[in-house]
Design a protein around this motif. Structure first.
Motif, short mmCIF file in Angstrom:
data_model
loop_
_atom_site.label_atom_id
_atom_site.label_comp_id
_atom_site.label_asym_id
_atom_site.label_seq_id
_atom_site.Cartn_x
_atom_site.Cartn_y
_atom_site.Cartn_z
N ARG A 1 0.84 -1.22 0.00
CA ARG A 1 0.00 0.00 0.00
C ARG A 1 0.86 1.25 0.00
O ARG A 1 0.61 2.21 -0.71
N ALA A 2 1.91 1.21 0.83
CA ALA A 2 2.81 2.37 0.90
C ALA A 2 3.51 2.57 -0.45
O ALA A 2 3.66 3.70 -0.93
N ARG A 3 3.92 1.45 -1.07
CA ARG A 3 4.59 1.55 -2.37
C ARG A 3 3.67 2.21 -3.40
O ARG A 3 4.08 3.08 -4.16
N ARG B 1 12.78 -1.72 1.49
CA ARG B 1 13.63 -0.80 2.25
C ARG B 1 13.40 0.64 1.81
O ARG B 1 13.23 1.55 2.62
N GLU B 2 13.40 0.85 0.49
CA GLU B 2 13.18 2.21 -0.01
C GLU B 2 11.80 2.72 0.39
O GLU B 2 11.65 3.89 0.77
N VAL B 3 10.80 1.84 0.33
CA VAL B 3 9.45 2.25 0.73
C VAL B 3 9.46 2.74 2.18
O VAL B 3 8.92 3.80 2.50
N GLY B 4 10.10 1.96 3.05
CA GLY B 4 10.16 2.34 4.46
C GLY B 4 10.88 3.66 4.67
O GLY B 4 10.47 4.50 5.48
N PRO C 1 29.38 10.69 -14.21
CA PRO C 1 30.00 10.66 -12.88
C PRO C 1 29.35 9.60 -12.00
O PRO C 1 28.16 9.29 -12.17
N LEU C 2 30.11 9.06 -11.07
CA LEU C 2 29.55 8.09 -10.11
C LEU C 2 28.60 8.80 -9.16
O LEU C 2 28.73 10.00 -8.90
N CYS C 3 27.67 8.04 -8.62
CA CYS C 3 26.76 8.58 -7.59
C CYS C 3 27.55 8.79 -6.29
O CYS C 3 28.64 8.23 -6.14
N PRO C 4 26.97 9.53 -5.34
CA PRO C 4 27.69 9.71 -4.07
C PRO C 4 27.94 8.37 -3.37
O PRO C 4 27.14 7.43 -3.49
N ALA C 5 29.04 8.30 -2.65
CA ALA C 5 29.45 7.03 -2.03
C ALA C 5 28.40 6.51 -1.04
O ALA C 5 28.24 5.30 -0.88
N TRP C 6 27.64 7.40 -0.38
CA TRP C 6 26.68 6.92 0.62
C TRP C 6 25.60 6.05 -0.02
O TRP C 6 24.95 5.24 0.64
N LEU C 7 25.43 6.21 -1.33
CA LEU C 7 24.39 5.47 -2.04
C LEU C 7 24.96 4.24 -2.74
O LEU C 7 24.21 3.36 -3.18
N CYS C 8 26.26 4.19 -2.85
CA CYS C 8 26.91 3.27 -3.78
C CYS C 8 27.47 2.06 -3.04
O CYS C 8 28.60 2.08 -2.53
N HIS C 9 26.66 1.01 -2.99
CA HIS C 9 27.03 -0.19 -2.26
C HIS C 9 26.16 -1.32 -2.80
O HIS C 9 25.00 -1.09 -3.16
N PRO C 10 26.68 -2.56 -2.86
CA PRO C 10 25.86 -3.64 -3.42
C PRO C 10 24.53 -3.84 -2.70
O PRO C 10 23.55 -4.29 -3.30
N GLU C 11 24.47 -3.51 -1.40
CA GLU C 11 23.21 -3.71 -0.68
C GLU C 11 22.28 -2.51 -0.84
O GLU C 11 21.12 -2.56 -0.45
N GLN C 12 22.79 -1.43 -1.35
CA GLN C 12 21.97 -0.22 -1.47
C GLN C 12 21.53 0.03 -2.90
O GLN C 12 20.48 0.64 -3.12
N CYS C 13 22.33 -0.36 -3.86
CA CYS C 13 22.02 -0.01 -5.25
C CYS C 13 21.69 -1.27 -6.05
O CYS C 13 22.53 -2.15 -6.19
N PRO C 14 20.47 -1.34 -6.59
CA PRO C 14 20.08 -2.54 -7.35
C PRO C 14 20.84 -2.69 -8.66
O PRO C 14 20.75 -3.72 -9.31
N TYR C 15 21.57 -1.66 -9.06
CA TYR C 15 22.26 -1.70 -10.35
C TYR C 15 23.76 -1.95 -10.20
O TYR C 15 24.53 -1.75 -11.14
#
Ligand code: SF4
Length: 245
Positions: free
Chosen positions: A23-25, A61-64, A210-224
């Motif tokens: 529902r939130a999604r 996770r993103e929904v939350g 350019p790469l995204c900021p490091a805080w976003l760039c991690h295998p558990e954070q980025c689906p790509y």
């Protein structure tokens, strides 16, 4: 005190939990997002590229993470009318900037000044301008789009700690100002980055973005992560270990 009955049980209803997430999604996805490049794409150009060419539904996770911010937006947008918070009114709608070639949706425009609203899970407020870099970068794009040297940043720190280290959520509000020359330089950079992303989408090649900021760039954070293989980060044990600390 009400004693707990000896036979009491509390079983998790996983189906109900999943239904709430869904529902939130749906609520979060219901925004009328316009086709094209948006201001927020410029803050994470590679992820924006993949979201355009390979869109995926938001993870649980993103929904939350986004749900709290959405409710905050409704509250702030109600302005002085605390009794009339309308949860359907969570942004000011999108506007297209011909000059910048992108859509932008400031969270609020008060006195013709763009306002950016953020929720933060940081326990302590920023100690310097650099600690607010991503928030300020987004506000700067709105300021460029509206040709304003002033903007306002409203951050709700949901996990803030007080002096006794107790959780004590609080708002912080910042008036942000730059010079006319800095506004012009920002406008140039926004246009340049927008053109880079546009060219990458036309050519279907992301490797020069350019790469995204490091805080976003991690295998558990980025689906790509495995599509992007960000140079200097992918297969970089020190980088990945550093992100876990
Ligand atoms: S892996 Fe990193 S640089 Fe690549 S899209 Fe994801 S967040 Fe951006």
């Amino acid at each position: 005190m009400i004693p707990l009955p000896p036979s009491i049980t509390a079983d998790r209803d996983i189906a109900a939990e999943e239904s709430l997430v869904e529902r939130a999604r749906q609520w979060l996805s219901a925004d009328d997002r316009k086709e094209g490049i948006h201001a927020s794409d410029l803050l994470k150009p590679r992820q924006a590229y993949f979201k355009h060419v390979d869109p995926r539904p938001w993870s649980a996770r993103e929904v939350g993470l986004f749900l709290v911010g959405k409710v905050l937006h409704a509250f702030i947008l109600s302005d002085g009318d605390a009794t009339g918070v309308d949860v359907r009114a969570t942004d000011e709608g999108s506007t297209y900037s011909e000059e910048l070639g992108l859509w932008y949706s400031p969270d609020h425009v008060g006195d013709d000044i763009p306002v950016e609203l953020k929720t933060s899970r940081a326990q302590y407020p920023p100690k310097s301008i650099g600690d607010m870099e991503t928030y300020l970068q987004q506000l700067l794009i709105y300021m460029a789009a509206k040709k304003k040297t002033e903007g306002r940043l409203v951050v709700f720190y949901i996990s803030a700690r007080d002096e006794a280290r107790k959780t004590s959520p609080k708002f912080e509000v910042y008036d942000v100002r730059i010079t006319q020359e800095e506004l012009e330089a920002t406008t140039y950079e926004v246009r340049r980055l927008r053109n880079e992303l546009s060219d990458a989408l036309v050519a279907k090649k992301f490797d020069r973005l350019p790469l995204c900021p490091a805080w976003l760039c991690h295998p558990e954070q980025c689906p790509y992560w495995n599509q992007c293989k960000p140079p200097g980060r992918y297969d970089n044990r020190a980088y990945l270990e550093g992100k876990r600390k």
